[in-house]
Scaffold this motif. Structure first.
Motif, short mmCIF file in Angstrom:
data_model
loop_
_atom_site.label_atom_id
_atom_site.label_comp_id
_atom_site.label_asym_id
_atom_site.label_seq_id
_atom_site.Cartn_x
_atom_site.Cartn_y
_atom_site.Cartn_z
N VAL A 288 0.62 6.63 12.03
CA VAL A 288 1.06 8.02 12.14
C VAL A 288 2.57 8.12 11.91
O VAL A 288 3.05 9.02 11.21
N LYS A 289 3.31 7.19 12.48
CA LYS A 289 4.77 7.21 12.28
C LYS A 289 5.11 7.07 10.81
O LYS A 289 5.97 7.80 10.28
N HIS A 290 4.45 6.14 10.11
CA HIS A 290 4.71 5.98 8.68
C HIS A 290 4.38 7.27 7.93
O HIS A 290 5.10 7.67 7.01
N GLY A 291 3.29 7.93 8.33
CA GLY A 291 2.93 9.19 7.69
C GLY A 291 3.97 10.27 7.96
O GLY A 291 4.29 11.07 7.06
N ILE A 292 4.49 10.32 9.17
CA ILE A 292 5.52 11.31 9.50
C ILE A 292 6.78 11.07 8.66
O ILE A 292 7.40 12.01 8.16
N LEU A 293 7.15 9.80 8.51
CA LEU A 293 8.32 9.49 7.68
C LEU A 293 8.09 9.95 6.24
O LEU A 293 9.00 10.48 5.58
N SER A 294 6.88 9.73 5.74
CA SER A 294 6.55 10.20 4.39
C SER A 294 6.61 11.72 4.31
O SER A 294 7.14 12.29 3.35
N PHE A 295 6.10 12.39 5.32
CA PHE A 295 6.14 13.86 5.37
C PHE A 295 7.58 14.37 5.35
O PHE A 295 7.93 15.31 4.63
N GLY A 363 12.30 6.55 2.36
CA GLY A 363 11.87 5.94 1.11
C GLY A 363 12.20 4.47 1.05
O GLY A 363 11.41 3.66 0.53
N LEU A 364 13.37 4.08 1.56
CA LEU A 364 13.77 2.68 1.53
C LEU A 364 12.90 1.84 2.46
O LEU A 364 12.52 0.71 2.13
N ARG A 365 12.56 2.38 3.61
CA ARG A 365 11.64 1.66 4.51
C ARG A 365 10.30 1.43 3.83
O ARG A 365 9.73 0.33 3.90
N ASN A 366 9.77 2.48 3.22
CA ASN A 366 8.48 2.35 2.56
C ASN A 366 8.55 1.36 1.40
O ASN A 366 7.60 0.61 1.15
N THR A 367 9.67 1.36 0.68
CA THR A 367 9.84 0.42 -0.43
C THR A 367 9.79 -1.01 0.08
O THR A 367 9.10 -1.88 -0.49
N ILE A 368 10.53 -1.30 1.16
CA ILE A 368 10.56 -2.65 1.70
C ILE A 368 9.18 -3.04 2.23
O ILE A 368 8.71 -4.17 2.02
N ARG A 369 8.51 -2.10 2.88
CA ARG A 369 7.18 -2.41 3.42
C ARG A 369 6.22 -2.78 2.29
O ARG A 369 5.45 -3.73 2.41
N ARG A 370 6.27 -2.03 1.21
CA ARG A 370 5.38 -2.34 0.08
C ARG A 370 5.72 -3.68 -0.56
O ARG A 370 4.84 -4.44 -0.96
N MET A 371 7.02 -3.99 -0.64
CA MET A 371 7.43 -5.27 -1.22
C MET A 371 6.95 -6.43 -0.36
O MET A 371 6.47 -7.45 -0.87
N VAL A 372 7.10 -6.30 0.97
CA VAL A 372 6.67 -7.37 1.87
C VAL A 372 5.17 -7.62 1.72
O VAL A 372 4.71 -8.77 1.71
N GLU A 373 4.40 -6.54 1.63
CA GLU A 373 2.95 -6.69 1.51
C GLU A 373 2.55 -7.48 0.27
O GLU A 373 1.52 -8.17 0.26
N LYS A 374 3.35 -7.38 -0.80
CA LYS A 374 3.00 -8.04 -2.05
C LYS A 374 3.50 -9.47 -2.14
O LYS A 374 3.09 -10.23 -3.03
N LEU A 375 4.43 -9.86 -1.26
CA LEU A 375 5.04 -11.18 -1.36
C LEU A 375 4.19 -12.25 -0.67
O LEU A 375 3.67 -12.02 0.42
#
Length: 831
Positions: A288-295, A363-375
Motif C-alpha cells: 500500500v505504501k508503494h502504491g501511495i508513493l506512486s499515486f 520515482g527514484l525509490r521505485n527505480t532502485i526497487r526495480r533494479m534490485v529485483e532484476k539483479l
C-alpha cells in the motif's frame, strides 16, 4: 417473526462463513451490502405504508455502505433526503424506529439545500457523499443530489481536493513518529491501512466526478506495476477486518496480539499462524505504501515539487542522471544511466542522499526497487560494493535514515540477505511494539542522535568512541539470529561473524562485532538478575575484556532497550545500566579487581556487603542519621522523586511479617515496586529502599499515596486490618489490565552455593497483581527471615532475588527445608 436486527444477524452469519471469506473478501462484503439494502428498503416501504408522506423522501447509502463494502459490524450510514415541507417529524419517527430495532445506524436527515450548505464544513462528510448510492424512495431527488449539488461542488473543488489528499498522504507516509510496523495495527485508520487506500478512491472519484457505484475499486491513478499489488493488499486488509469483526462479534479495528492467533486460525494459516498472518499484513501495508508513493507521483493536482518547470529552474545535478531540489533527489532521465555495476550506482545515490541531507523521490525509490529485483545476488558481492557500504556506515549523521531507505527499496537485503529474514517479523511479548527489522532501524536512527544526547555519560562515551562504525554494524546485526530457533544471541553471533567477514572487516573488528552480538543482552540481564556482587562484576569484566568493548556494549544496550517499546526505558533502568557500567569500568582500570568501597560512613550494624555497592556516601550519611533517630514502634518513610520513578526509604524495627504487610500497603495504594533493596542491622532495625511507580487508575500524587500507606500501616499495627484484605480490595476495585503472556520461561530456584552466609532464592516469573506480596507472605509463613533482597520488574516479568536465613539468622542448610521453601513459592505460579 424475527426482528430486523435478528434478520440482519442471520444473514451476516450466512454470508461471512470461513469458506466465503477466504474465497473473496470483496464478494463477501458486496453480498452483505446487498442483504442490508434489501432490509433497509423493506423497512422503508413498511413506513411508507404507515406514513405516505415518505413517498416524497429518498433513502441514500453513504460511506463504506454506499461503496458496497459493508463489513460485518460496521455502521450502516444513510442519508434521508426530503423536501422540507413539514416532513421532518415523520422522517425522524422513521429514523427512531430503526434505532429502536437495535440497528447500528448512522443517519442524517437533510434537504438538498442543507446538503449543499454542509459540503466543505467537514472532510469526512464530503468523503461520505462521494460514496452516495440510491436505496429507495424518490429517485429523482437522488439524481438531483448528484447532478445539482455534488457535481458542481466537486468540479469547483477538484484541484484543491486532490491536492489536499496528496498532502495528507504525504504527511502520513513521511511521518517521523508513525510507523507501518506496529505489532497491534489499526486495520482501518492505521498508516497505509484501509482509510489511506480509500483516500485514493475518493481522489479518483473527484477527478472523474463519479459518485456511488458498488463496484470493485480500480485505482487508475497508480502506476501499472503497483496497481495489482495495491488492489490485492486492499482486498487482504478488507478481508482481515471482516475476520476480526466476526471473531469478536462487534466492530473492532485494532488487531490485538491476543486475537492474532484466533484470526490466523480462522483464516486457515496453520501452525505458527499468528506470525504468518502478521507477516502477510506487513507486506500488504508495504505494498500500500508503494502504491501511495506512486499515486503521489502521478496525481494530476498533487502539487509535487518535481514538476518539470520547477525541476529545471531550482534543481542542480549531483551525479549523472540525478538532481536535487528542496532536499529531494530525483532522476532526470526516464531510465537510470547505463552502468557496468548498477549496485555501485545505487550505492552512490544513497551516499549522495547523505551528503545532500536529502530523501529519495518516489520515482527514484521505485527505480532502485526495480533494479534490485532484476539483479542476481552476486551483483552485490564485490570489494568495491563492500567498501562503499562500509563507508556509508562510517558516516557520522543520517546513516539510520539511509539504512531505512535501503531496506524500503530492498537494497539492504541485497547487501545483507540475512537481514531480509527479519522483515515483518513479530515478537510475541509485552514490550516489543515494533517488528524486529523496524526495531533495529529505529535504534539505528537514534544512534545518529547520540552526539546531542542529553545524558552526559551516554553522549561522552559515544563521542569518544574510536570506531563508531563498529557500533552501527553491531546494532544492525544484533537481532540477526531471531529468524532461527533457539538462542538468537548464539546463532546471531555466528551469522554476524560471517557477514562481517564478507564485508571485509579485520579479524580484530570481527571479534568485537561477534562479542557485541553474542552479549547484547548481557548487561541488561545483569541489571535484572540477582545482586551485582563483586564476583559478578568481576566475571562480567572478564567477559568484556577491555574498555572499548564495554563502551560499545553499554551504548548498544541503551539503544536496544530504548527502541523495543514505549515502556522499556525508564529513569530507573538508565540508573541501573549506568551503575553497572561505572563499576565494570572501575574493575577494568583496577586490573580486573573491583575498587574497594568505603565503609567509613555506613550505618552502624549494617553488615550486608551489598549495601555499600548500592548506596552513595551521601545516602549512607542520611541513612545513619535516620536510623539514629528511629524510635521504638516508629515507621519512618523518606520519599524522593527522580526522573521516571520515585524512591521510598523505609526505616523501622523488625517484626514478624513486616515486609509482607508493608508491601501490601504499597500495592493497596497503587504503587508498583520497580526495584527494591532490603537491608537490616544486627540490632533488629530495617532499612529498605523501594523504587516505585504510581499506577494510572487514580490521579493521586506520590505524596498522597505515601500518606495513604501510613494510614494503612497504622490500621495493621492496631489490628484493625490485614494486608491480604487490602490487596484483595484493591484488585476488586481496580481490576488489573491483562498482561500478555510472557515469552520467557518461569523459574523458581534456591541455591546455597552463591553466598557463604545466606540461602539465595531466585524467582523469575510473569508479573501479576500483588505478586511481591504473595511471595514474601509465603516466605513469612515458613518462618524465613529476609536478610536482603533485590526486586526487579520489567513490564511483564518479575526478577526477584531473596537472601534468606532461618529464624536464628543462620543459613538454611537443611536440603528438605530448602526444597519446601522452593516448592511453596513455585506453587504460587503452578510450577
Amino acid at each position: 417473526m424475527p426482528t430486523l436486527k435478528e434478520e440482519l444477524h442471520q444473514r451476516r452469519q450466512r454470508i461471512f462463513t470461513p469458506q466465503r471469506r477466504q474465497a473473496s473478501p470483496f464478494e463477501a462484503v458486496h453480498a452483505f451490502t446487498r442483504e442490508a439494502d434489501l432490509l433497509m428498503r423493506h423497512l422503508f416501504q413498511q413506513n411508507v405504508q404507515k406514513h405516505p408522506v415518505l413517498k416524497t423522501a429518498c433513502l441514500v447509502a453513504l460511506g463504506g455502505y454506499g461503496r458496497g463494502e459493508l463489513c460485518p459490524y460496521s455502521d450502516i450510514d444513510i442519508l434521508v433526503l426530503h423536501h422540507g415541507r413539514g416532513n421532518r417529524q415523520t422522517i425522524e419517527s422513521f429514523v427512531q424506529n430503526m434505532w429502536d430495532m437495535g440497528l447500528a445506524i448512522g443517519c442524517v436527515v437533510r434537504t438538498l439545500s442543507e446538503c449543499a450548505a454542509i459540503l466543505g464544513d467537514d472532510p469526512a462528510t464530503d468523503n461520505a457523499f462521494l460514496e452516495c448510492e440510491y436505496l429507495a424512495g424518490d429517485s429523482d431527488m437522488y439524481f438531483s443530489l448528484r447532478r445539482s449539488v455534488l457535481r458542481p461542488y466537486f468540479r469547483k473543488r477538484r484541484r484543491a481536493y486532490i491536492a489536499q489528499a496528496c498532502r495528507e498522504l504525504h504527511e502520513r507516509v513521511y511521518s517521523s513518529v508513525n510507523t507501518l510496523y506496529r505489532v497491534e495495527p489499526d486495520l482501518k485508520n492505521g498508516l497505509c491501512a484501509l482509510r489511506d487506500c480509500q483516500r485514493i478512491i475518493w481522489a479518483e472519484r473527484v477527478n472523474d466526478l463519479s459518485f456511488g457505484g458498488k463496484t470493485q475499486p480500480e485505482f487508475k491513478m497508480l502506476g501499472p506495476e503497483e496497481k495489482d499489488q495495491f488492489l490485492a493488499a486492499y482486498e487482504f486488509l478488507l478481508g482481515l477486518r471482516t475476520e476480526l469483526h466476526m471473531l469478536c462479534g462487534r466492530r473492532l479495528d485494532v488487531l490485538e496480539l491476543g486475537l492474532q492467533g484466533q484470526v490466523a486460525e480462522s483464516m486457515g494459516l496453520g501452525t505458527d499462524g499468528a506470525r504468518h498472518l502478521m507477516e502477510r499484513y506487513f507486506r500488504a501495508v508495504t505494498d500500500v505504501k508503494h502504491g501511495i508513493l506512486s499515486f503521489l507521483e502521478r496525481a494530476p493536482y498533487g502539487g509535487s515539487v518535481w514538476e518539470t518547470v520547477r525541476r529545471k529552474v531550482s534543481s542542480f545535478s549531483v551525479s549523472p542522471g540525478i538532481a536535487v531540489v528542496d532536499g529531494i533527489l530525483f532522476p532526470t532521465r526516464p531510465e537510470p544511466p547505463p552502468a557496468r555495476a548498477p549496485s555501485l550506482w545505487m550505492l552512490k545515490v544513497f551516499g549522495d542522499a547523505i551528503s545532500c541531507r536529502a530523501v529519495l523521490s518516489i520515482g527514484l525509490r521505485n527505480t532502485i526497487r526495480r533494479m534490485v529485483e532484476k539483479l542476481p545476488p552476486e551483483a552485490f558481492r564485490n570489494q568495491a560494493i563492500d567498501r562503499g557500504f562500509r563507508k556509508i556506515l562510517s558516516r557520522h549523521q543520517q546513516v539510520g535514515r539511509i539504512l531505512q531507505l535501503m531496506h524500503e527499496t530492498s537494497f539492504l537485503e541485497g547487501m545483507i540477505p540475512e537481514f531480509g529474514t527479519l522483515t515483518c517479523r513479530v515478537e510475541y511479548d509485552s514490550y516489543h511494539e515494533y517488528t524486529v527489522d523496524q526495531h533495529t532501524l529505529l535504534a539505528l536512527c537514534a544512534l545518529d542522535m547520540l552526539s546531542s544526547e542529553p545524558d552526559d555519560l551516554i553522549r561522552r562515551i559515544y563521542l569518544n568512541l574510536p570506531r563508531q562504525e563498529l557500533l552501527r554494524i553491531a546494532l544492525l546485526l544484533h537481532d540477526i539470529g531471531k529468524a532461527m530457533p533457539g538462542d538468537h544471541c548464539r546463532s546471531g553471533a555466528v551469522i554476524a561473524e560471517t557477514i562481517a567477514e564478507r564485508l571485509g572487516y579485520s579479524e580484530e573488528e570481527i571479534q568485537r562485532i561477534r562479542f557485541l552480538v553474542y552479549n547484547h543482552l548481557a548487561m541488561s540481564e545483569l541489571s535484572l538478575r540477582r545482586e551485582p556482587e563483586e564476583e559478578l562484576i568481576e566475571a562480567f569484566a572478564e567477559r568484556v575484556q577491555d574498555q572499548e568493548n564495554l563502551d560499545l556494549l553499554y551504548l548498544l544496550t541503551v539503544l536496544d532497550i530504548r527502541h523495543v517499546g514505549s515502556k522499556t526505558w525508564t529513569g530507573w533502568k538508565a540508573a541501573q545500566l549506568a551503575d553497572i557500567y561505572q563499576k565494570t569500568s572501575a574493575t577494568l582500570r583496577n586490573g580486573g579487581r573491583p575498587l574497594p568501597a568505603s565503609a567509613e560512613n555506613a550505618p552502624k550494624g549494617v553488615e550486608d556487603s551489598g549495601y555499600l555497592r548500592h548506596t552513595l556516601p551521601e545516602e549512607r550519611n542520611d541513612h545513619r542519621s535516620w536510623l539514629a533517630t528511629l524510635q521504638p514502634g516508629e515507621l519512618q518513610l523518606q520519599a524522593e522523586s527522580f526522573v521516571g520513578f520515585d524512591r521510598l526509604t523505609v526505616l523501622a524495627h523488625d517484626r514478624k511479617n513486616f515486609l509482607a504487610d508493608f508491601v501490601g500497603c504499597l500495592y493497596a495504594e497503587g504503587l508498583q515496586v520497580l526495584h527494591a533493596h532490603i537491608h537490616s542491622t544486627n540490632d533488629g532495625k530495617l532499612l529498605d529502599v523501594f523504587n516505585l511507580q504510581c499506577d494510572d487508575v487514580t490521579r493521586l500524587s506520590f505524596d498522597e499515596r505515601i500518606q495513604g500507606v501510613q494510614r494503612r500501616w497504622r490500621k495493621i499495627v492496631d489490628g484493625k486490618a490485614q494486608a491480604e484484605d487490602m490487596v484483595a480490595e484493591r484488585i476488586r476495585r481496580y481490576p488489573p489490565k491483562p498482561i500478555r503472556p510472557a515469552s520467557r520461561k518461569s523459574r523458581v530456584g534456591i541455591n546455597n552455593d552463591i553466598s557463604p552466609r545466606y540461602t539465595v532464592l531466585e524467582v523469575n516469573v510473569p508479573e501479576s497483581a500483588g505478586l511481591l506480596h504473595r511471595i514474601v507472605s509465603t516466605l513469612a509463613a515458613h518462618n524465613v527471615a529476609i536478610a536482603s533482597a533485590s526486586i526487579s520488574t520489567l513490564v511483564d516479568q518479575a526478577r526477584d532475588v531473596f537472601y534468606l536465613t532461618d529464624a536464628d539468622n543462620r543459613k538454611i542448610d537443611d536440603p528438605q527445608t530448602c526444597q519446601a521453601i522452593r516448592t511453596a513459592v513455585a506453587a504460587l505460579f503452578d510450577l
